[in-house]
Design an enzyme around this catalytic site. Structure first.
Site, PDB file in Angstrom:
ATOM      1  N   ASP A  12      67.851  21.385  20.657  1.00 29.33           N
ATOM      2  CA  ASP A  12      67.555  22.270  21.792  1.00 29.33           C
ATOM      3  C   ASP A  12      66.475  21.564  22.620  1.00 29.33           C
ATOM      4  O   ASP A  12      65.903  20.560  22.188  1.00 29.33           O
ATOM      5  CB  ASP A  12      67.036  23.627  21.284  1.00 29.33           C
ATOM      6  CG  ASP A  12      66.647  24.564  22.423  1.00 29.33           C
ATOM      7  OD1 ASP A  12      67.417  24.652  23.402  1.00 29.33           O
ATOM      8  OD2 ASP A  12      65.586  25.208  22.362  1.00 29.33           O
ATOM      9  N   SER A  13      66.188  22.137  23.789  1.00 31.12           N
ATOM     10  CA  SER A  13      65.126  21.570  24.614  1.00 31.12           C
ATOM     11  C   SER A  13      63.746  21.773  23.979  1.00 31.12           C
ATOM     12  O   SER A  13      62.817  21.043  24.291  1.00 31.12           O
ATOM     13  CB  SER A  13      65.133  22.253  25.983  1.00 31.12           C
ATOM     14  OG  SER A  13      64.978  23.646  25.807  1.00 31.12           O
ATOM     15  N   TYR A  44      65.059  22.803  30.121  1.00 32.60           N
ATOM     16  CA  TYR A  44      66.294  22.205  30.649  1.00 32.60           C
ATOM     17  C   TYR A  44      66.915  23.112  31.731  1.00 32.60           C
ATOM     18  O   TYR A  44      67.637  22.658  32.591  1.00 32.60           O
ATOM     19  CB  TYR A  44      67.336  22.072  29.533  1.00 32.60           C
ATOM     20  CG  TYR A  44      67.200  20.882  28.607  1.00 32.60           C
ATOM     21  CD1 TYR A  44      66.059  20.075  28.596  1.00 32.60           C
ATOM     22  CD2 TYR A  44      68.239  20.571  27.724  1.00 32.60           C
ATOM     23  CE1 TYR A  44      65.966  19.007  27.712  1.00 32.60           C
ATOM     24  CE2 TYR A  44      68.152  19.497  26.860  1.00 32.60           C
ATOM     25  CZ  TYR A  44      67.005  18.726  26.856  1.00 32.60           C
ATOM     26  OH  TYR A  44      66.929  17.666  25.999  1.00 32.60           O
ATOM     27  N   GLY A  45      66.632  24.416  31.590  1.00 30.19           N
ATOM     28  CA  GLY A  45      67.383  25.407  32.349  1.00 30.19           C
ATOM     29  C   GLY A  45      67.130  25.440  33.842  1.00 30.19           C
ATOM     30  O   GLY A  45      67.794  26.170  34.567  1.00 30.19           O
ATOM     31  N   CYS A  75      71.578  25.201  22.368  1.00 31.18           N
ATOM     32  CA  CYS A  75      71.021  25.390  23.701  1.00 31.18           C
ATOM     33  C   CYS A  75      72.161  25.880  24.593  1.00 31.18           C
ATOM     34  O   CYS A  75      73.188  25.210  24.705  1.00 31.18           O
ATOM     35  CB  CYS A  75      70.473  24.054  24.206  1.00 31.18           C
ATOM     36  SG  CYS A  75      69.889  24.114  25.902  1.00 31.18           S
ATOM     37  N   ASN A  76      71.979  27.054  25.171  1.00 31.98           N
ATOM     38  CA  ASN A  76      73.030  27.599  26.034  1.00 31.98           C
ATOM     39  C   ASN A  76      73.235  26.738  27.273  1.00 31.98           C
ATOM     40  O   ASN A  76      74.355  26.589  27.755  1.00 31.98           O
ATOM     41  CB  ASN A  76      72.656  29.013  26.481  1.00 31.98           C
ATOM     42  CG  ASN A  76      72.801  30.021  25.369  1.00 31.98           C
ATOM     43  OD1 ASN A  76      73.807  30.686  25.262  1.00 31.98           O
ATOM     44  ND2 ASN A  76      71.796  30.114  24.513  1.00 31.98           N
ATOM     45  N   THR A  77      72.134  26.205  27.787  1.00 33.55           N
ATOM     46  CA  THR A  77      72.221  25.405  29.011  1.00 33.55           C
ATOM     47  C   THR A  77      73.110  24.186  28.776  1.00 33.55           C
ATOM     48  O   THR A  77      74.017  23.892  29.557  1.00 33.55           O
ATOM     49  CB  THR A  77      70.804  24.983  29.461  1.00 33.55           C
ATOM     50  OG1 THR A  77      69.962  26.144  29.473  1.00 33.55           O
ATOM     51  CG2 THR A  77      70.821  24.348  30.822  1.00 33.55           C
ATOM     52  N   GLU A 154      57.665  29.213  24.621  1.00 31.93           N
ATOM     53  CA  GLU A 154      57.079  27.919  24.213  1.00 31.93           C
ATOM     54  C   GLU A 154      55.566  28.072  24.021  1.00 31.93           C
ATOM     55  O   GLU A 154      54.950  27.370  23.230  1.00 31.93           O
ATOM     56  CB  GLU A 154      57.376  26.838  25.261  1.00 31.93           C
ATOM     57  CG  GLU A 154      58.846  26.396  25.302  1.00 31.93           C
ATOM     58  CD  GLU A 154      59.275  25.520  24.124  1.00 31.93           C
ATOM     59  OE1 GLU A 154      58.463  24.703  23.634  1.00 31.93           O
ATOM     60  OE2 GLU A 154      60.432  25.674  23.667  1.00 31.93           O
ATOM     61  N   CYS A 186      70.223  32.585  25.929  1.00 26.43           N
ATOM     62  CA  CYS A 186      69.335  31.415  25.839  1.00 26.43           C
ATOM     63  C   CYS A 186      68.730  31.510  24.455  1.00 26.43           C
ATOM     64  O   CYS A 186      68.298  32.597  24.039  1.00 26.43           O
ATOM     65  CB  CYS A 186      68.244  31.501  26.907  1.00 26.43           C
ATOM     66  SG  CYS A 186      66.934  30.265  26.692  1.00 26.43           S
ATOM     67  N   THR A 187      68.701  30.393  23.737  1.00 22.53           N
ATOM     68  CA  THR A 187      68.264  30.483  22.334  1.00 22.53           C
ATOM     69  C   THR A 187      66.767  30.788  22.211  1.00 22.53           C
ATOM     70  O   THR A 187      66.300  31.118  21.125  1.00 22.53           O
ATOM     71  CB  THR A 187      68.610  29.188  21.571  1.00 22.53           C
ATOM     72  OG1 THR A 187      68.122  28.056  22.304  1.00 22.53           O
ATOM     73  CG2 THR A 187      70.102  29.056  21.370  1.00 22.53           C
ATOM     74  N   HIS A 188      66.038  30.671  23.303  1.00 20.38           N
ATOM     75  CA  HIS A 188      64.634  31.089  23.264  1.00 20.38           C
ATOM     76  C   HIS A 188      64.478  32.618  23.241  1.00 20.38           C
ATOM     77  O   HIS A 188      63.476  33.129  22.754  1.00 20.38           O
ATOM     78  CB  HIS A 188      63.884  30.563  24.494  1.00 20.38           C
ATOM     79  CG  HIS A 188      63.487  29.116  24.422  1.00 20.38           C
ATOM     80  ND1 HIS A 188      64.395  28.093  24.527  1.00 20.38           N
ATOM     81  CD2 HIS A 188      62.278  28.532  24.282  1.00 20.38           C
ATOM     82  CE1 HIS A 188      63.749  26.931  24.455  1.00 20.38           C
ATOM     83  NE2 HIS A 188      62.458  27.174  24.308  1.00 20.38           N
TER      84      HIS A 188
END
Ligand code: DGL
Length: 267
Positions: A12-13, A44-45, A75-77, A154, A186-188
Site C-alpha cells: 500500500d502507499s 497515492y490518491g 490499495c484501492n487507488t 497516517e 480506501c484501505t486507510h
C-alpha cells in the site's frame, strides 16, 4: 524456489494496507507475510494514473524479488488504476481490493443505493461504479472523495474532535442520498470506522480488507490454511521512509509491536 512457505506480499502507499494484513493474519494465522508501505510517497490518491502505475510497478518489483507466492494490492487507488496491468506482468496470483468490496456491497444493499468513499483517483476512475453495475445495473452508486482522511490516519488521528468534524463535513452529502450501504473504498478508512459509523448511523459499512482476506484464503491451497506442524509465522515490514512513525501508528492499530522492519529505497 517458491513453495507454500513463501510469503504473501502485501503493499500500500502507507499504513492503510495494514487493515488487509490484519485480516489476512486473522484468517490465515500460519502464513508468512511481507508488507511494503511506500511511506515516502503517500498519498497515492491525489496523483495521476501514470504516477500511480509507476509507483505500483516499483512496489510489485520489490516484492517479487522477495520470492512471494501471491500478491495483494492492498490499495484501492492502485487496484482502480493498474491492477490489470500488474496481473498481466507477473506469473503469481494478484488480488486487488475493489472487486471483493463491490461484491460485498451488492449483497448488503436492500434499497439498491450504495455510497462509495475513496481517494480522488479511485472515485474519478469509476472502478467501483463499474464493478457494482456489472453485478447489478439497477443499483444507484454515489461516489465521494475524502482526501483528508488519509493524512489523518497516517498521523494517527483516527478519533477525537478533528476526525469527527472532517467526517461530518465530508459525509453529510452522501448521508443525504439515502444509501443503506457505504463502501470504505480506501484501505486507510477502516481505521476511521468509529467516527464514520457515528456520522452514518444505521448505514452498513463495507470494509474491503475483510472481504479481500477471504479471497486470499480461497486462492491458496487448503493445505496452506493450517500450516505445517511446528511452523512459525514470520512477518517482515518494509517502508520507504519514517519507520518510527510506521511502528508507532501501525503498531497501535495492529495492537502489537512492529519489530521486523527495514527502510528501503525503491529503484
Ligand atoms: N490506502 C490507499 C487506498 O486504498 C491509498 C491512500 C493514498 O495513498 O492516497 O486507496
Amino acid at each position: 524456489m517458491m513453495n507454500s512457505e513463501s510469503a504473501i506480499g502485501i503493499f500500500d502507499s502507507g499504513i492503510g494496507g495494514l487493515t488487509v494484513l490484519k485480516e489476512v493474519s486473522r484468517i490465515l494465522p500460519h502464513e508468512n507475510i511481507i508488507y511494503l508501505g511506500d511511506t515516502a510517497r503517500v498519498p497515492y490518491g491525489i496523483r495521476s494514473p501514470e504516477t500511480v502505475t509507476r509507483y505500483s510497478f516499483e512496489c510489485t518489483g520489490f516484492l517479487l524479488k522477495q520470492n512471494i507466492k501471491l500478491l495483494v494490492v492492498a490499495c484501492n487507488t492502485v487496484s482502480a488504476i493498474s491492477l490489470q496491468r500488474i496481473r498481466e506482468s507477473v506469473s503469481i496470483p494478484v488480488i486487488g481490493v475493489i472487486q471483493p468490496g463491490a461484491r460485498a456491497a451488492v449483497s448488503s444493499t436492500k434499497n439498491k443505493k450504495i455510497g462509495i468513499i475513496g481517494t480522488e483517483t479511485t472515485i474519478k476512475s469509476n472502478a467501483y461504479v463499474n464493478a457494482i453495475k456489472s453485478l447489478d445495473r439497477s443499483i444507484e452508486v454515489f461516489g465521494l472523495p475524502c482526501p483528508l482522511f488519509v493524512p489523518l490516519v497516517e498521523e494517527g488521528w483516527t478519533d477525537g474532535a478533528i476526525a469527527q468534524l472532517v467526517a461530518e463535513k465530508y459525509l453529510k452529502g452522501i448521508a443525504d442520498k439515502g444509501a443503506d450501504t457505504l463502501v470504505l473504498g480506501c484501505t486507510h478508512y477502516p481505521l476511521l470506522r468509529a467516527v464514520i459509523q457515528d456520522v452514518m448511523r444505521g448505514v452498513h459499512l463495507i470494509d474491503s480488507a475483510v472481504e479481500t482476506a477471504k479471497v486470499v484464503r480461497d486462492m491458496l491451497p487448503s493445505a496452506d490454511h493450517t500450516g505445517s506442524a511446528g511452523m512459525t509465522r514470520t512477518r517482515r515490514f518494509f517502508v520507504t521512509d519514517s519507520p518510527g512513525k510506521f511502528i508507532a501508528v501501525g503498531g497501535s492499530f495492529l495492537q502489537e509491536e512492529i519489530k521486523n522492519i527495514e527502510k528501503i529505497e525503491l529503484p
